[in-house]
Design a protein around this motif. Structure first.
Motif, PDB file in Angstrom:
ATOM      1  N   VAL A  66       0.834  -1.211   0.000  1.00 40.14           N
ATOM      2  CA  VAL A  66       0.000   0.000   0.000  1.00 40.14           C
ATOM      3  C   VAL A  66       0.866   1.258   0.000  1.00 40.14           C
ATOM      4  O   VAL A  66       0.565   2.228  -0.687  1.00 40.14           O
ATOM      5  N   LEU A  67       1.948   1.232   0.763  1.00 36.54           N
ATOM      6  CA  LEU A  67       2.783   2.422   0.876  1.00 36.54           C
ATOM      7  C   LEU A  67       3.678   2.662  -0.331  1.00 36.54           C
ATOM      8  O   LEU A  67       3.959   3.815  -0.675  1.00 36.54           O
ATOM      9  N   LEU A  68       4.138   1.605  -0.982  1.00 35.48           N
ATOM     10  CA  LEU A  68       5.119   1.771  -2.053  1.00 35.48           C
ATOM     11  C   LEU A  68       4.525   1.811  -3.452  1.00 35.48           C
ATOM     12  O   LEU A  68       5.130   2.360  -4.353  1.00 35.48           O
ATOM     13  N   ARG A  69       3.378   1.243  -3.659  1.00 37.86           N
ATOM     14  CA  ARG A  69       2.782   1.197  -5.001  1.00 37.86           C
ATOM     15  C   ARG A  69       1.617   2.162  -5.105  1.00 37.86           C
ATOM     16  O   ARG A  69       0.898   2.400  -4.151  1.00 37.86           O
ATOM     17  N   ARG A  70       1.416   2.704  -6.287  1.00 39.27           N
ATOM     18  CA  ARG A  70       0.318   3.634  -6.518  1.00 39.27           C
ATOM     19  C   ARG A  70      -0.714   3.086  -7.487  1.00 39.27           C
ATOM     20  O   ARG A  70      -1.648   3.773  -7.842  1.00 39.27           O
ATOM     21  N   ASN A  71      -0.523   1.862  -7.950  1.00 39.26           N
ATOM     22  CA  ASN A  71      -1.490   1.239  -8.834  1.00 39.26           C
ATOM     23  C   ASN A  71      -2.685   0.779  -7.997  1.00 39.26           C
ATOM     24  O   ASN A  71      -2.516   0.150  -6.959  1.00 39.26           O
ATOM     25  N   ALA A  72      -3.888   1.070  -8.458  1.00 38.35           N
ATOM     26  CA  ALA A  72      -5.089   0.770  -7.672  1.00 38.35           C
ATOM     27  C   ALA A  72      -5.286  -0.732  -7.481  1.00 38.35           C
ATOM     28  O   ALA A  72      -5.693  -1.172  -6.405  1.00 38.35           O
ATOM     29  N   ILE A  73      -4.997  -1.522  -8.497  1.00 40.85           N
ATOM     30  CA  ILE A  73      -5.168  -2.974  -8.384  1.00 40.85           C
ATOM     31  C   ILE A  73      -4.175  -3.542  -7.369  1.00 40.85           C
ATOM     32  O   ILE A  73      -4.535  -4.388  -6.543  1.00 40.85           O
ATOM     33  N   VAL A  74      -2.923  -3.100  -7.421  1.00 44.72           N
ATOM     34  CA  VAL A  74      -1.914  -3.584  -6.481  1.00 44.72           C
ATOM     35  C   VAL A  74      -2.282  -3.170  -5.063  1.00 44.72           C
ATOM     36  O   VAL A  74      -2.083  -3.932  -4.112  1.00 44.72           O
ATOM     37  N   GLU A 134      -5.960  -6.860   0.682  1.00 44.51           N
ATOM     38  CA  GLU A 134      -6.392  -8.240   0.904  1.00 44.51           C
ATOM     39  C   GLU A 134      -5.327  -9.035   1.651  1.00 44.51           C
ATOM     40  O   GLU A 134      -5.659  -9.873   2.493  1.00 44.51           O
ATOM     41  N   LEU A 135      -4.052  -8.794   1.345  1.00 45.75           N
ATOM     42  CA  LEU A 135      -2.982  -9.461   2.095  1.00 45.75           C
ATOM     43  C   LEU A 135      -3.038  -9.078   3.568  1.00 45.75           C
ATOM     44  O   LEU A 135      -2.838  -9.931   4.448  1.00 45.75           O
ATOM     45  N   MET A 136      -3.286  -7.813   3.847  1.00 48.45           N
ATOM     46  CA  MET A 136      -3.386  -7.373   5.235  1.00 48.45           C
ATOM     47  C   MET A 136      -4.551  -8.062   5.941  1.00 48.45           C
ATOM     48  O   MET A 136      -4.413  -8.519   7.089  1.00 48.45           O
ATOM     49  N   LEU A 137      -5.683  -8.141   5.277  1.00 48.36           N
ATOM     50  CA  LEU A 137      -6.843  -8.811   5.870  1.00 48.36           C
ATOM     51  C   LEU A 137      -6.566 -10.296   6.104  1.00 48.36           C
ATOM     52  O   LEU A 137      -6.954 -10.852   7.138  1.00 48.36           O
ATOM     53  N   ASN A 138      -5.888 -10.941   5.156  1.00 44.40           N
ATOM     54  CA  ASN A 138      -5.577 -12.359   5.326  1.00 44.40           C
ATOM     55  C   ASN A 138      -4.575 -12.592   6.448  1.00 44.40           C
ATOM     56  O   ASN A 138      -4.657 -13.601   7.153  1.00 44.40           O
ATOM     57  N   GLY A 139      -3.639 -11.678   6.631  1.00 42.22           N
ATOM     58  CA  GLY A 139      -2.720 -11.790   7.761  1.00 42.22           C
ATOM     59  C   GLY A 139      -3.447 -11.687   9.090  1.00 42.22           C
ATOM     60  O   GLY A 139      -3.183 -12.455  10.028  1.00 42.22           O
TER      61      GLY A 139
END
Length: 99
Positions: free
Chosen positions: A21-29, A35-40
């Motif tokens: 979230v912090l390093l990428r600005r692409n909306a899909i990424v 989703e990775l944060m939620l799965n963690g």
């Protein structure tokens, strides 16, 4: 496996999501990173639920997965509308929301 392995894996998933979230600005990424944060967080809840032998954590995981599925549906719809209107999904170039 013991509880520590699950907690470390959940923490790594959450950390990778924050980095995305912090390093990428692409909306899909960014959606994938959320989703990775939620799965963690879900992995951590499920691990504690199993360790403590309480079903409350598993119930919260099911509710969290339901909310995550709805979030993906709404998020992808917003990304599609953004692409239709602007022909770009880079969030650094979208500074004003005009009608």
């Amino acid at each position: 496996m013991d509880l520590n392995a699950y907690l470390v894996t959940g923490g790594l998933l959450f950390s990778l999501g924050i980095l995305g979230v912090l390093l990428r600005r692409n909306a899909i990424v960014m959606l994938i990173s959320i989703e990775l944060m939620l799965n963690g967080a879900n992995l951590t809840l499920a691990a504690f639920s199993t360790f403590l032998e309480d079903m409350a954590g598993n119930v919260m995981v099911v509710f969290s997965l339901t909310v995550a599925a709805a979030e993906v549906g709404v998020g992808l719809a917003m990304v599609l509308l953004l692409y239709r209107n602007r022909r770009n999904i880079d969030l650094t170039e979208i500074d004003l929301m005009r009608g």
